[in-house]
Write an enzyme that holds these catalytic residues in place. Structure first.
Site, PDB file in Angstrom:
ATOM      1  N   ASP A 184      44.027  47.994  49.487  1.00 16.06           N
ATOM      2  CA  ASP A 184      43.301  48.451  48.303  1.00 16.06           C
ATOM      3  C   ASP A 184      44.391  48.618  47.256  1.00 16.06           C
ATOM      4  O   ASP A 184      45.194  49.550  47.329  1.00 16.06           O
ATOM      5  CB  ASP A 184      42.609  49.790  48.578  1.00 16.06           C
ATOM      6  CG  ASP A 184      41.783  50.231  47.378  1.00 16.06           C
ATOM      7  OD1 ASP A 184      42.298  50.154  46.242  1.00 16.06           O
ATOM      8  OD2 ASP A 184      40.632  50.633  47.568  1.00 16.06           O
ATOM      9  N   HIS A 185      44.461  47.708  46.297  1.00 10.62           N
ATOM     10  CA  HIS A 185      45.671  47.679  45.463  1.00 10.62           C
ATOM     11  C   HIS A 185      45.813  48.937  44.608  1.00 10.62           C
ATOM     12  O   HIS A 185      46.906  49.241  44.140  1.00 10.62           O
ATOM     13  CB  HIS A 185      45.758  46.390  44.646  1.00 10.62           C
ATOM     14  CG  HIS A 185      44.903  46.352  43.418  1.00 10.62           C
ATOM     15  ND1 HIS A 185      43.589  45.999  43.441  1.00 10.62           N
ATOM     16  CD2 HIS A 185      45.189  46.611  42.124  1.00 10.62           C
ATOM     17  CE1 HIS A 185      43.100  46.055  42.210  1.00 10.62           C
ATOM     18  NE2 HIS A 185      44.051  46.427  41.389  1.00 10.62           N
ATOM     19  N   HIS A 247      38.331  51.244  45.248  1.00  7.99           N
ATOM     20  CA  HIS A 247      39.371  51.789  44.368  1.00  7.99           C
ATOM     21  C   HIS A 247      39.074  53.225  43.913  1.00  7.99           C
ATOM     22  O   HIS A 247      39.925  54.105  43.987  1.00  7.99           O
ATOM     23  CB  HIS A 247      39.536  50.929  43.119  1.00  7.99           C
ATOM     24  CG  HIS A 247      39.792  49.471  43.408  1.00  7.99           C
ATOM     25  ND1 HIS A 247      40.515  49.056  44.496  1.00  7.99           N
ATOM     26  CD2 HIS A 247      39.441  48.339  42.738  1.00  7.99           C
ATOM     27  CE1 HIS A 247      40.594  47.729  44.474  1.00  7.99           C
ATOM     28  NE2 HIS A 247      39.944  47.278  43.440  1.00  7.99           N
TER      29      HIS A 247
HETATM   30  C1  BG6 Z   1      39.736  44.168  41.518  1.00  4.87           C
HETATM   31  C2  BG6 Z   1      38.342  43.820  41.107  1.00  4.87           C
HETATM   32  O1  BG6 Z   1      39.769  44.643  42.831  1.00  4.87           O
HETATM   33  O2  BG6 Z   1      40.239  45.167  40.644  1.00  4.87           O
HETATM   34  C3  BG6 Z   1      38.310  43.325  39.671  1.00  4.87           C
HETATM   35  O3  BG6 Z   1      37.818  42.812  41.969  1.00  4.87           O
HETATM   36  C4  BG6 Z   1      38.944  44.338  38.760  1.00  4.87           C
HETATM   37  O4  BG6 Z   1      36.979  43.044  39.237  1.00  4.87           O
HETATM   38  C5  BG6 Z   1      40.313  44.758  39.292  1.00  4.87           C
HETATM   39  O5  BG6 Z   1      39.094  43.731  37.488  1.00  4.87           O
HETATM   40  C6  BG6 Z   1      40.874  45.919  38.490  1.00  4.87           C
HETATM   41  O6  BG6 Z   1      42.185  46.161  38.899  1.00  4.87           O
HETATM   42  P1  BG6 Z   1      43.260  46.747  37.887  1.00  4.87           P
HETATM   43  O7  BG6 Z   1      44.482  46.941  38.710  1.00  4.87           O
HETATM   44  O8  BG6 Z   1      43.432  45.726  36.801  1.00  4.87           O
HETATM   45  O9  BG6 Z   1      42.679  48.013  37.364  1.00  4.87           O
END
Ligand code: BG6
Length: 510
Positions: A184-185, A247
């Protein structure tokens, strides 16, 4: 600090795809530049496109617009590219293909001494998340006697609770839980990790961090972009599955969990699980009062003119998929009983930002209200900016110099950029490094993924049965007006922020 990792091979399934190009290969390059990779290391791309090693290097390094060489020399970039190899596959999970992959891994070891330690990164369509681990196990690659094997699974991890349970069972029947890294980044973001440090490395936040002093908590993850060319994927997913279930619930866990007994993976993950299990279920009948879903219509955002969601490529004309979610819920435990939590996310909103706002209760008596209306409604807020302009601001009232007792809101702020001159590592860089070390703290554990789905499922169910309206909002606004009604009786309302963490000039409501 660079450290000595075991020699290993990082195998990326789906290596010709977008994620490998945009995030994974650049992240591995950052590790290379930082001196983190072991000397004996290889990245083996695997997918169905027919590349040679050189063709793959061209695609993901030399001709990749997302590959930023930063301060590295051309020699460095070439030296990095030499560590990249490619194996094409007719199917991802076919016996013959995986046997070929296995032979290639042995050959890499023979030629380069990269050993028999493997990370398998699943960056493929999700339907293969069950079958690839099975095929790897059949070829003995899950448990080789001469090394370790870890598997990283990209999101989405399941589509609902039942599918997440099934996926866990499928993967766990081939890899032990401690070798499974569910990515989960958001957990790789420094500022999300810093939530734990803010809370648990300081003595003065924690006594206030509960129902006695906190009036409400809100978490916003806003994006300016629409779905762009991802309409096909997004329409199957929607904002709830794409952002909230993973997230935003992870961010929530960092904000609301109890102090872990130690800063290690089992202790932190145990507390997260407890938190997810304490979420008060939103029953189907409560969905319409507690969860607002909406779709954007044509408008203008910072990135330019946007066609309405239903006109985006890959999206059906009658799609009911939400591009915005705003929700209110409660956590049934001693710390948070009665405190409303608000979460919202959306595409095509005015800004790209993620922030957490803790609003503290007013003092028991509005002593200065006769001098200033503000003193009646002073919002003491702690604003934690996850991205961009990362930092924190604490807002409180101070006396305006002069006669009487007029009160003015001021803030103390901290910006993350003041803490270090070094680049803050990108989320994928940090997470890949952790997996290379065998450190799972910042990855989601199987049971908590299931618990997060269990909370979300009744909402999705009510939506599926069309028991609640789907609202709309013009692209470039802060979402549907109906979302404001979630705050009825709570006061405060959504904080609609501006680019800079501490710039108050443009605080606007809708
Ligand atoms: C991803 C989603 O996991 O996270 C995208 O699939 C979203 O739709 C993105 O744009 C948002 O990540 P960050 O790091 O740009 O907030």
């Amino acid at each position: 600090m660079p450290n000595s990792l075991d020699p290993h091979v990082l195998v990326i399934f789906g290596a010709s795809g977008d994620l490998a190009q945009r995030k994974l290969v650049p992240a591995v390059f950052d590790l290379f530049r930082g001196g983190y990779l072991p000397k004996n290391f290889a990245l083996l791309g695997a997918s169905r496109t027919d590349f040679t090693d050189a063709g793959f290097r061209d695609k993901v390094v030399f001709n990749n617009e997302h590959f930023d060489k930063k301060d590295a020399t051309d020699e460095d970039v070439k030296a990095f590219a030499k560590k990249l190899f490619y194996q094409d596959l007719a199917t991802y999970d076919g016996e013959k293909d995986i046997n070929n992959l296995s032979k290639r891994l042995k050959k890499l070891d023979k030629d380069l001494g990269v050993g028999q330690n493997y990370i398998f990164y699943l960056s493929t369509p999700p339907k293969l998340y069950s079958t690839i681990p099975g095929a790897l196990a059949k070829a003995g690659l899950n448990d080789n006697k001469n090394g370790w094997a870890r598997i990283i699974v990209e999101k989405p991890f399941g589509y609902d609770e039942a599918s997440a349970i099934k996926l866990n069972q499928d993967i766990q029947s081939n890899f032990p839980e401690n070798s499974i890294y569910r990515i989960d980044h958001y957990l790789g973001k420094e500022t999300v990790q810093n939530l734990l440090v803010t809370r648990f490395a300081n003595g003065f936040f924690e006594p206030l961090w509960n129902r006695n002093y906190v009036q409400s908590v809100q978490i916003t993850a806003a994006e300016t972009v629409g779905v762009g060319s991802r309409g096909g994927y997004y329409d199957e997913s929607g904002a709830m599955r794409d952002m909230v279930q993973n997230h935003l619930l992870q961010v929530l866990a960092h904000v609301a969990m109890e102090p872990p007994i130690r800063a290690d993976a089992p202790s932190i993950r145990d507390e997260k699980l407890k938190l997810f299990k304490s979420l008060r279920p939103i029953t189907k009948k409560d969905v319409k009062n507690q969860v607002i879903r909406a779709q954007y219509t044509e408008g203008r955002t910072k990135t330019g003119d946007v066609v309405s969601y239903r006109d985006a490529p890959g999206v059906p004309d009658d799609s009911k998929t939400e591009t915005y979610v705003g929700m209110k819920f409660f956590i049934d435990n001693w710390r948070w009983a009665g405190v409303p939590f608000f979460v919202r996310t959306g595409k095509c909103l005015p800004l790209k930002l993620t922030e957490v706002v803790i609003t503290f209760k007013n003092p028991p008596q509005a002593l200065f209200s006769e001098y200033d209306d503000f003193a009646l409604s002073c919002d003491n807020q702690l604003i934690i900016r996850i991205q961009p302009d990362e930092g924190m601001a604490l807002e409180f009232g101070m006396k305006v110099p002069g006669e009487g007792f007029r009160v003015k809101n001021v803030d103390m702020d901290f910006f993350y950029r003041d803490l270090t001159k070094n680049d803050v590592p990108a989320a994928y860089t940090r997470l890949l490094l952790d997996c290379m070390k065998g450190e799972p703290t910042l990855y989601a554990r199987g049971d908590s993924v299931e618990a997060a789905w269990a909370f979300i499922d009744p909402i999705l169910e009510a939506w599926k049965n069309n028991e609640v309206p789907l609202y709309s909002y013009t692209a470039g606004t802060w979402g549907p007006l109906q979302s404001d009604a979630l705050w009825s009786g709570v006061g405060t309302g959504w904080r609609n922020p501006v680019d800079s963490l501490t710039d108050k000039k443009h605080y606007t409501k809708q």
